[in-house]
Design an enzyme around this catalytic site. Structure first.
Site, PDB file in Angstrom:
ATOM      1  CG  ASP A   1     -25.905 -12.850  14.295  1.00 50.66           C
ATOM      2  OD1 ASP A   1     -26.204 -11.949  15.107  1.00 50.66           O
ATOM      3  OD2 ASP A   1     -26.041 -14.054  14.551  1.00 50.66           O
TER       4      ASP A   1
ATOM      5  CG  HIS B   1     -21.702 -15.011  13.235  1.00 43.33           C
ATOM      6  ND1 HIS B   1     -22.106 -15.418  11.986  1.00 43.33           N
ATOM      7  CD2 HIS B   1     -22.802 -15.082  14.020  1.00 43.33           C
ATOM      8  CE1 HIS B   1     -23.399 -15.718  12.015  1.00 43.33           C
ATOM      9  NE2 HIS B   1     -23.839 -15.530  13.238  1.00 43.33           N
TER      10      HIS B   1
END
Length: 974
Positions: free
Chosen positions: A111, A380
């Site tokens: 991701d 993230h």
């Protein structure tokens, strides 16, 4: 502190682990992979029953539950620092090994928005056998997919090359979620539990987007859909195995409905495998990679080029997040730096002062609170600035709480070492925030967290101009005081400090003027200049000079004009201006910018029509203050630059200080839908080639690329610590203390995005409160170094770390006026042997992790089997040491050489080294027993196991270029 976690645990995360464990126990064929340890640890510590814990252990042993990556989070790859990536991996791995004897060996980095070349190297050093990524540029992925090149052996580091290469799998266009379109229904497929809702689960148990259940009537159609997708993907890979990810974000909170539907499908396809030409099975990541590995194919090698930036379609360049939430990015780095200082400070205290009165267990808890906060913000959707304001506040609160803890710890250690009883001196307090107290003598304790001798300035806020500064022996210390940029009523006192590695010094500040008082900076204010009417022909130039540079300003415009590097007498034309990209926030009108994306409408527009200038000059420092106004009559400025040039007196090592042009910016509050950049233009013929770093570890070459659409945004790159431009002779380096987007939009130019303020009406962003209506003022700092390639090469690594790890300043007040401070605090007392490494090495970690695991794997596994692990208190005897070589092979004739380090001698200030064990990056493997898979390549056709670097004999280690070496060190107990 845990509010957000409670909400997430309640709405989603706790239910995943509770229901998945229950469902895995019901069917031997079922499997599951879990990644991030933060939520798992919260479930394990606060939710899991003893029965569930026993079941987790059993499932891990059977290989049906598998932890992949195993860090606290799935970290971002673009804007994180290597130190913090290692920290969060180590945090998670330490927990897994201590609790289960489990060591992750595969990654699942699906991701992060783009992929850095640092990551494959880190995962190889951590003992991984294969790496898996997904988000890379859409056009590049399409090309790799078509040519069956989504799998390769990645040599992420040019210097470590095949020694730390790793097999890498890029997911195809369907990425990491199950494709949910069903050709036979308008409802989605494969997500039978629907999507989790926040903050509360729905009362009636009906979740949004619950997929069509599998029934006898649609079973064949469901199977056909799944098989068709599997076959489509099989054409993009070289082997007959297809990794078909089943799941997505916020899935498996009701694992029962998931597995019961999937079981029907799996059984049906396998019963009709002759007809379908496919068999399917539940698998973990290691099952998949084991199958590929056993094929024994020869794979192509990818070099050290990264996959940044990342675009998902022509107008979707994910380059905005390189700057989003600049304040959070800055605090995250300050917190990381304070943690680094606190760890080595505490480690030295434990070993040098075994009789000390600070409670070690409470101290470790304080450090752990900051380890946790710095680890989690590497997520993230954390440091990237791509979270909602509520979640951003949680990250900030956790960071601030951890920082306060570590400051308190450091202050209490200082207080204990310099305890009044020992010195016959009364301390009234030690506190961690500066405040000028004119009526008492103040003292500052300054700790240098780097393992080099440093000479630099620290700044203290004081309430009057008349100040004197003295060291431990009562000698006068060079200092300069001047009116503060921040406020009208206070002054900034700059103190020149020279401190050896991992040591501290104490300075007393007395509110009296004497012959030895601090220099008082004098101010000259220049008239505000109207840039629109400035006469381009006539220049009124005036220079600001130190031993390394002459910076010339033009009084006609109040702007910088040129910089001369005095050693070579090379002059570079040099101008700086602030510009703003205007962006669209309305999806009906075209592409938008948001927390992730940068989509400028047109070229950047200059923001100021008038510039004010003030020059503060003194014997030690000249500070040039430039204020940028929207027009000549504006009351307030939106932008300011404070440029500092230092002069170092005789007797001090001023090399780094002299070569540093320090700039601090003040930017904001911005108008809505503006992105602010500082553009530096030079006459260097750079051919529009830019260099930026991957995570403060290695440099990447960034040639300017022309695209049909969105060229500006697609030529933005992350600068985590370093960027530079150069021509054949001269290089201009930029060093940063937080991440920024950076680009070269013209020959000889480099621009840095400093701030963004954005609102848009994209439905997804509105639903998730993902707006970036950030009305803050940001104050980033950038250091500039200008010079020949040879000179900048020797300076930029040490300077970048000197900016990252500026000295920690603690304040206190003395009651009772003594002219001299006690001898006990002298720098060269026997207790204070500094810890020093050569300038091409960095002491990356010196800490006491506190893990209670045995470093003998067989013993650790045995103690877990018999339920004896984690008995007793934290272990203070094991010290974690990491040493990193800062240079690439061939980068510098001297600094790129291997370095021989005697660990016993390096650490003699802490005590007598009894034993050293070399470990994998996160500490969980003995490097002598670590055998990673060796994937066949044309370059190395033999498929043999990797073995580690040479091990240390007699505590002597040779550190080669770019190596990161990790050790457990044990000292003789005093």
């Amino acid at each position: 502190y845990f509010f957000f976690f409670q909400e997430s645990m309640h709405a989603y995360a706790a239910n995943v682990y509770t229901t998945v464990v229950e469902e895995l126990m019901k069917g031997k064929q079922r499997k599951f992979i879990a990644v991030e340890q933060e939520f798992f640890r919260l479930w394990w510590d606060f939710v899991a029953t003893d029965t569930q814990k026993q079941q987790v252990r059993q499932l891990l042993q059977e290989g049906r539950l598998e932890f992949v990556i195993g860090g606290q989070v799935m970290h971002d790859e673009a804007v994180t620092l290597i130190d913090d990536q290692i920290l969060q991996l180590t945090e998670g791995h330490g927990f897994l090994y201590e609790t289960f004897g489990f060591r992750p060996q595969f990654s699942w980095h699906v991701d992060p928005f783009g992929a850095s070349a640092t990551t494959p190297t880190l995962f190889a050093l951590a003992g991984f056998n294969a790496h898996l990524i997904s988000r890379i540029d859409y056009d590049l992925k399409a090309d790799m997919q078509k040519n069956k090149k989504l799998q390769f052996v990645w040599q992420g580091s040019p210097s470590l090359s095949e020694r730390q290469e790793i097999f890498t799998h890029v997911m195809d266009q369907y990425s990491y979620c199950t494709p949910s379109q069903l050709p036979f229904s308008n409802r989605s497929g494969f997500f039978w539990n629907g999507f989790a809702t926040f903050p509360d689960p729905p009362k009636d148990g009906v979740y949004p987007n619950m997929s069509l259940p599998v029934t006898d009537a649609n079973l064949h159609l469901y199977a056909q859909t799944m098989v068709a997708n599997i076959k489509e993907r099989a054409a993009w890979f070289r082997t007959g195995e297809v990794l078909w990810p089943w799941g997505c974000d916020k899935q498996f909170f009701n694992a029962s409905v998931q597995y019961s539907n999937m079981d029907l499908l799996v059984d049906y396809i396998n019963k009709h495998s002759a007809e379908f030409g496919v068999t399917v099975q539940y698998a973990t990541v290691s099952d998949y990679f084991q199958a590929i590995y056993s094929r024994n194919l020869t794979w192509e090698i990818r070099d050290s080029q990264d996959f940044l930036p990342y675009s998902t379609e022509p107008f979707q360049a994910w380059t905005g997040f390189y700057t989003s939430r600049s304040t959070l990015k800055g605090i995250a780095r300050r917190a990381s730096s304070l943690l680094y200082a606190g760890e080595s400070f505490f480690t030295q205290y434990v070993w040098k002062h075994p009789e000390g009165s600070v409670c070690k267990y409470k101290a470790l808890e304080k450090l752990q609170s900051l380890r946790w906060a710095v680890s989690e913000v590497q997520h993230h959707d954390g440091i990237t600035g791509t979270e909602s304001p509520k979640v951003k506040d949680m990250y900030m609160n956790n960071l601030m709480y951890g920082m306060l803890n570590v400051k308190k710890l450091m202050a209490s250690i200082i207080f204990d070492i310099n305890n009044a009883k020992k010195n016959g001196e009364v301390y009234s307090s030690v506190y961690t925030t500066g405040s000028g107290k004119p009526d008492v003598d103040q003292y500052v304790v300054v700790y240098n967290p780097l393992a080099w001798n440093i000479t630099t300035f620290v700044t203290v806020s004081v309430s009057s101009e008349e100040m004197s500064v003295y060291d431990e022996l009562g000698h006068s210390v060079p200092a300069q005081v001047q009116s503060s940029v921040e406020s009208q009523s206070t002054y900034d006192l700059y103190i020149l400090v020279a401190i050896s590695g991992l040591s501290y010094r104490k300075y007393s500040i007395k509110p009296l003027a004497g012959e030895q008082s601090a220099f008082i900076g004098s101010s000259v204010k220049y008239k505000r200049r109207d840039l629109t009417r400035a006469d381009q022909q006539s220049r009124q130039l005036f220079p600001v000079v130190n031993n390394c540079y002459q910076i010339v300003f033009d009084q006609n415009t109040n702007l910088m004009h040129s910089i001369t590097e005095r050693e070579t007498n090379q002059t570079v034309q040099f101008t700086q201006e602030f510009l703003e990209y205007h962006i669209n926030g309305d999806t009906k009108k075209g592409p938008i910018s948001d927390n992730y994306l940068f989509a400028p409408n047109a070229s950047a527009v200059p923001v100021s029509k008038a510039v004010g200038l003030e020059v503060m000059s003194g014997n030690l420092m000249t500070e040039i203050r430039q204020y940028f106004y929207s027009n000549v009559t504006s009351q307030d400025y939106i932008y300011a630059v404070y440029t500092r040039l230092y002069s170092v007196p005789e007797g001090y090592d001023g090399k780094l200080l002299c070569h540093r042009i320090e700039q601090e910016y003040s930017v904001g509050p911005l108008e809505l839908n503006r992105e602010a950049v500082l553009r530096t233009s030079t006459n260097l013929n750079t051919r529009q080639l830019l260099y930026t770093d991957n995570n403060g570890y290695q440099m990447q070459k960034r040639p300017f690329k022309a695209y049909v659409n969105n060229t500006v945004a697609r030529n933005y790159y992350p600068m985590v610590q370093t960027a530079y431009i150069e021509d054949d002779t001269t290089r201009l380096m930029l060093l940063a203390e937080r991440a920024h987007g950076v680009s070269s939009q013209g020959n000889g130019q480099v621009e840095v995005m400093l701030h963004r303020r954005i609102w848009n009406n994209l439905e997804w962003n509105l639903n998730n409160n993902l707006t970036l209506n950030d009305s803050s003022v940001v104050r980033p700092v950038i250091w500039l170094i200008l010079g020949t390639k040879a000179v900048t090469n020797t300076l930029y690594r040490t300077s970048g770390l000197a900016l990252e790890h500026r000295p920690v300043v603690m304040f206190g007040a003395l009651s009772g006026h003594k002219p001299k401070l006690p001898r006990r605090l002298q720098q060269n007392s026997v207790h204070d042997l500094p810890v020093t490494v050569p300038p091409n090495l960095h002491l990356q970690t010196l800490s006491i992790p506190g893990w209670r695991y045995s470093s003998n794997h067989a013993k650790q596994v045995h103690s877990i089997r018999i339920g004896k692990q984690k008995q007793g208190d934290a272990d203070f005897s094991r010290v974690l040491l990491r040493i990193r070589h800062l240079y690439e092979v061939g980068e510098d004739p001297v600094l790129s050489q291997p370095v021989i380090v005697d660990l016993k001698s390096l650490l003699k200030g802490l005590g007598s080294v009894m034993a050293v064990e070399e470990r994998s990056l996160t500490g969980t493997w003995d490097v002598n027993t670590l055998e990673r898979w060796k994937w066949k390549t044309a370059q190395y056709p033999g498929k043999k196991f990797f073995n580690s670097t040479e091990t240390s004999e007699d505590f002597i280690v040779t550190v080669h270029p770019k190596e990161i070496r990790t050790f457990f060190v044990y000292f003789q107990v005093q």
